[in-house]
Design an enzyme around this catalytic site. Structure first.
Site, short mmCIF file in Angstrom:
data_model
loop_
_atom_site.label_atom_id
_atom_site.label_comp_id
_atom_site.label_asym_id
_atom_site.label_seq_id
_atom_site.Cartn_x
_atom_site.Cartn_y
_atom_site.Cartn_z
N GLU A 140 -2.54 15.55 1.20
CA GLU A 140 -2.93 15.26 -0.18
C GLU A 140 -3.34 13.80 -0.38
O GLU A 140 -4.11 13.49 -1.28
CB GLU A 140 -1.81 15.62 -1.16
N PHE A 181 13.12 24.68 -6.00
CA PHE A 181 12.34 24.52 -4.77
C PHE A 181 11.03 23.79 -5.07
O PHE A 181 10.31 24.14 -5.99
CB PHE A 181 12.06 25.90 -4.17
N GLN A 182 10.76 22.77 -4.29
CA GLN A 182 9.54 21.95 -4.44
C GLN A 182 9.40 21.32 -5.81
O GLN A 182 8.30 21.16 -6.32
CB GLN A 182 8.29 22.74 -4.06
N LYS A 193 4.06 26.07 -13.62
CA LYS A 193 3.44 27.34 -13.23
C LYS A 193 3.37 28.33 -14.39
O LYS A 193 2.37 29.03 -14.57
CB LYS A 193 4.23 27.93 -12.06
N MET A 236 -4.31 -7.83 11.52
CA MET A 236 -4.07 -8.79 10.44
C MET A 236 -2.62 -9.26 10.46
O MET A 236 -2.34 -10.44 10.21
CB MET A 236 -4.42 -8.15 9.09
C1 LIG Z 1 -0.11 1.69 4.32
C2 LIG Z 1 -0.02 0.27 4.78
N1 LIG Z 1 1.00 -0.10 5.59
C3 LIG Z 1 1.07 -1.38 6.02
C4 LIG Z 1 0.16 -2.30 5.63
C5 LIG Z 1 0.28 -3.76 6.11
N2 LIG Z 1 -0.88 -4.12 6.91
C6 LIG Z 1 -1.93 -4.82 6.41
S1 LIG Z 1 -3.14 -5.06 7.51
C7 LIG Z 1 -2.28 -4.26 8.71
C8 LIG Z 1 -2.86 -4.11 10.09
C9 LIG Z 1 -4.02 -3.20 10.11
O1 LIG Z 1 -4.35 -2.96 11.45
P1 LIG Z 1 -5.73 -2.32 11.85
O2 LIG Z 1 -6.05 -1.16 10.99
O3 LIG Z 1 -5.73 -2.06 13.31
O4 LIG Z 1 -6.78 -3.43 11.46
P2 LIG Z 1 -7.05 -4.89 12.05
O5 LIG Z 1 -6.28 -5.84 11.19
O6 LIG Z 1 -6.56 -4.90 13.47
O7 LIG Z 1 -8.50 -5.07 11.91
C10 LIG Z 1 -1.05 -3.81 8.23
C11 LIG Z 1 -0.04 -3.12 9.04
C12 LIG Z 1 -0.86 -1.87 4.77
N3 LIG Z 1 -1.79 -2.70 4.31
N4 LIG Z 1 -0.93 -0.58 4.38
#
Ligand SMILES: Cc1ncc(C[n+]2csc(CCOP(=O)(O)OP(=O)(O)O)c2C)c(N)n1
Lengths: 573, 160
Positions: free
Chosen positions: A48, A110-111, A160, A468
């Site tokens: 979803e 449920f749910q 529902k 990042m």
């Molecule tokens: C759902 C979620 N969990 C954690 C984060 C924290 N976060 C921000 S950037 C990042 C790394 C992203 O890695 P990637 O997709 O490989 O991109 P890159 O930075 O290597 O280009 C994380 C874990 C986030 N923004 N969103």
């Protein structure tokens, strides 16, 4: 007499819906039974969250309200991230969720989940429908609230038994909600004050945000900027609201903004925010943000004014109407000194990367995507370094062509959003710039693209890291790389994988793409990129192109968190 | 500073949760809260007392205004106001002390609303400072139970 489920379908159709994303379950069987016969194109997602991001991408690309349907309990909780993403960025969406029958609510049925309770803080508004006679009106209101004012997601939770109950109620509008006044009429005095400030300013700057795109005011911004010769910087969500190929464009500002944009903010004597809400990623240290400037802010949302930055000239109103009134009152100017100054900064400090590097750099891949698509693609992104590079090395010239989760920063957004974009814009080239971490969060949705022949192109910049986060650990946490290595070597002691079980890197994205019925391609050197991109774009249907890029490249410039915009780090020594 | 915020809202399920959620989500404590229907059908008034930073509460007030079910919000902290709070308190009243207790209470403007063998229940209505002073005054008599309505306010005519 019609059932509640009929009212829901009619409500969607009356609002002009053509496309619905979702996944069924016990409490929405009645809606899906009616959907079976309805003239609505339906995309069966695999999670979803995917449905919400598709509806979101659909809305961002088209300007229409995105629609999704999910079941109660886990269906609704899975939708929460997508609602929050849309809420932060002001994206119009209606989500219909099933709920357990009215008499079971509160019994831990449920749910069952308290969906309106859970989503209250991440929606613009939500409804729990207790009476079938209210359904036609509530659906009309939901669409009206979603698309007017500062747009946002609205959730309608329908038990529902209400879907099955019969009613003769209809609703033909207009929607009247006492407490809801979405479009304040801008005061002509405020507009005149702003015009005068602009006419007087020696060093004015426009700061353009997502509100300009939502408010369909890009043309007005361009007219005004050119007439008065005012340089323009944009937020991440404002990309495309002003052509980045224009000499007045200073590109993005903020934490990963261009030097020219951040210096212009720090030097300008008048800063006019047009539909930008002064996010902390934009301002840096508030006390030192635009220290010499009179600050003006045009926004449809009164609560956005002076939220973080104190505003001298607020103009509350619909951005398009405000700009239309402003344009004739603003005098043409040359502003030669100021423009020379900012363009000197732009020339001296362009957004760039080390072209002599032997390894394939992520920035270069994006530049190549820009060239291969002649700047005419719609780009969606995941979240991380690649997102910033997608902002830096692709130039956006039209609104609704850069689609990214700015406010919430939701990894897993880009791929499903691209599906929604492509569903709205069948004849456009849609490219997702993805990180190898983010793309795994909703990869399953690729099946939807394959099934419906939505030929999205997913470019994965595989740096083997949660890049990042690794960059922050490199710069601010003593290079102690904790839980950011997606490759299996060099991990911290507590994350070590037994050498006999190491595979180097998982998953194999090419095989993964193929398993989903898409084309998978991989490159790992500079010379392969151009031809691979050509192949990707020529190939019918969805394609995943994995680019193995330099693992420890950083995004620059960078304003360290909490620092002022003048304290940009250009490079690691 | 302690703020007095009033909101006219649609009398609908969920509206109180939205209003309270905006405030509690910032970790602010609502010190007093009263809700009741107004003379206009379907409209209720919420009156809250919230201690907190002025800037943050100004922002909260704007965001309350943004809620779809909220018709009007006013921060009346600095406005000229009529305010009232009602307090019911049950005080231990052994026969020997009862007459003196009732006399003290009545002198302070309270009324006796119930009498039991060992206790009396008193009611006082007034400005918050006055009812607070009365509660202090009753403490030596051993208060057995106490309920406060939370303050309600109306702007004096001519005020916003
Ligand atoms: C759902 C979620 N969990 C954690 C984060 C924290 N976060 C921000 S950037 C990042 C790394 C992203 O890695 P990637 O997709 O490989 O991109 P890159 O930075 O290597 O280009 C994380 C874990 C986030 N923004 N969103």
């Amino acid at each position: 007499m019609r059932t509640g489920a009929d009212c829901i379908i009619d409500g969607l159709l009356q609002a002009g819906t053509t496309t619905v994303f979702g996944l069924p379950g016990g409490t929405v069987l009645d809606i899906f039974a009616k959907l079976y016969h309805a003239p609505l194109e339906f995309f069966l997602v695999r999670h979803e969250q995917g449905a919400t991001h598709m509806a979101d991408g659909y809305a961002r690309a088209s300007g229409r309200v995105g629609v999704c349907i999910v079941t109660s309990g886990p269906g609704a909780t899975n939708a929460v991230t997508g609602l929050a993403t849309a809420n932060m960025d002001g994206i119009p969406m209606v989500c219909v969720s099933g709920q357990v029958p009215t008499h079971m609510i509160g019994n831990d049925a449920f749910q069952e989940a308290d969906t309106t309770g859970i989503t209250r803080a991440v929606t613009k508004h939500n409804y729990l429908v207790k009476n079938v006679d209210d359904l036609p009106r509530i659906l009309a209101e939901a669409f009206e609230i979603a698309r007017t004012g500062r747009p946002g997601p609205v959730l309608v939770d329908v038990p529902k038994d209400i879907q099955q109950a019969k009613t003769s109620a209809t609703f033909s509008g207009p929607v009247k909600i006492r407490g809801y006044k979405p479009t304040p009429e801008a005061s002509p005095r405020d507009i005149a004050t702003l015009a005068e400030a602009i006419n007087k300013a020696q060093k004015p700057l426009f700061l353009v945000g997502g509100g300009v795109i939502a408010g369909e005011a890009a043309a007005e911004v361009t007219t005004l900027a050119r007439k008065a010769q005012i340089p323009v910087t944009t937020t991440l969500l404002g990309l495309g609201a002003f052509p980045e190929t224009d000499p007045l464009a200073l590109r993005m500002l903020g934490m990963h903004g261009s030097v020219a944009a951040n210096r212009a903010v720090s030097e300008c004597d008048l800063l006019v925010s047009i539909g930008a809400r002064f996010d902390d990623r934009v301002t840096g240290k508030i006390a030192l943000f635009a220290p010499n400037a009179i600050k003006a802010h045009i926004d449809i949302d009164p609560s956005a004014i002076s939220k973080s930055v104190a505003i001298d000239i607020p103009v509350i109103g619909h951005v398009k109407a405000v700009l239309q009134a402003l344009i004739p009152q603003v005098e043409p100017r040359k502003r030669t000194d100021w423009l020379n100054q900012v363009s000197a900064w732009a020339r001296e400090f362009p957004l760039t990367f080390n072209r002599d590097d032997q390894e394939l750099l992520p920035q270069e891949v994006i530049e190549q995507v820009y060239l291969a698509t002649r700047g005419e693609a719609i780009i969606t992104t995941e979240v991380g370094q690649h997102q910033m590079w997608a902002a830096h090395f692709y130039k956006y010239t039209h609104p609704r062509t850069f689609i990214s989760s700015g406010g919430l920063g939701t990894m897993g957004f880009g791929l499903p959003a691209a599906i929604g974009v492509q569903a709205a814009c069948r004849d456009r080239t849609v490219v997702t710039i993805a990180g190898d971490g983010s793309v795994q969060m909703n990869f399953q949705e690729l099946v939807v693209a394959v099934e419906h022949d939505l030929p999205i192109k997913v470019v994965i910049l595989n740096n083997g890291h949660l890049g990042m986060v690794r960059q922050w650990q490199e710069m601010f946490y003593k290079r102690e790389y904790s839980a950011v290595r997606l490759r299996q070597d060099d991990r911290a002691a507590n994350e070590q994988i037994d050498t006999t079980r190491r595979k180097g890197y998982l998953p194999d994205f090419v095989k993964l793409a193929e398993a989903h019925g898409a084309t998978g391609l991989r490159v790992d050197s500079k010379r392969e990129v151009g031809p691979a991109l050509k192949k990707m774009l020529a190939q019918p249907g969805p394609v995943v192109l994995e680019c193995i890029v330099k693992p420890e490249e950083n995004v620059y410039p960078m304003v360290p968190p909490g620092a002022s915009l003048t304290e940009m780090v250009q490079n690691m020594a | 500073m302690k703020h007095i915020i009033t909101a006219l809202v649609e009398n609908q399920p969920g509206v109180l949760a939205r209003v309270v959620g905006l405030i509690s989500g910032r970790g602010y404590n609502i010190e007093s809260l009263s809700v009741g229907p107004t003379h206009e059908t379907g409209i209720s008034r919420i009156t809250m007392q919230v201690p907190g930073d002025d800037r943050v509460l100004a922002q909260v007030t704007k965001q309350l205004n943004r809620l779809v079910d909220v018709i009007q919000v006013n921060d009346l902290t600095t406005a000229p106001l009529l305010h009232r709070e009602l307090v019911l308190l049950k005080v231990a009243a052994p026969p020997a002390e009862r007459a003196a207790l009732i006399k003290t209470a009545q002198t302070a403007g309270a009324t006796v609303v119930a009498e039991e063998s060992a206790a009396v229940t008193l009611q006082i209505i007034g400005e918050q400072a006055d009812v607070a002073a009365f509660i202090e005054q009753m403490k030596p008599y051993s208060i057995l139970d106490l309920a406060r309505s939370g303050i309600i306010v109306l702007a004096r005519s001519g005020a916003a």
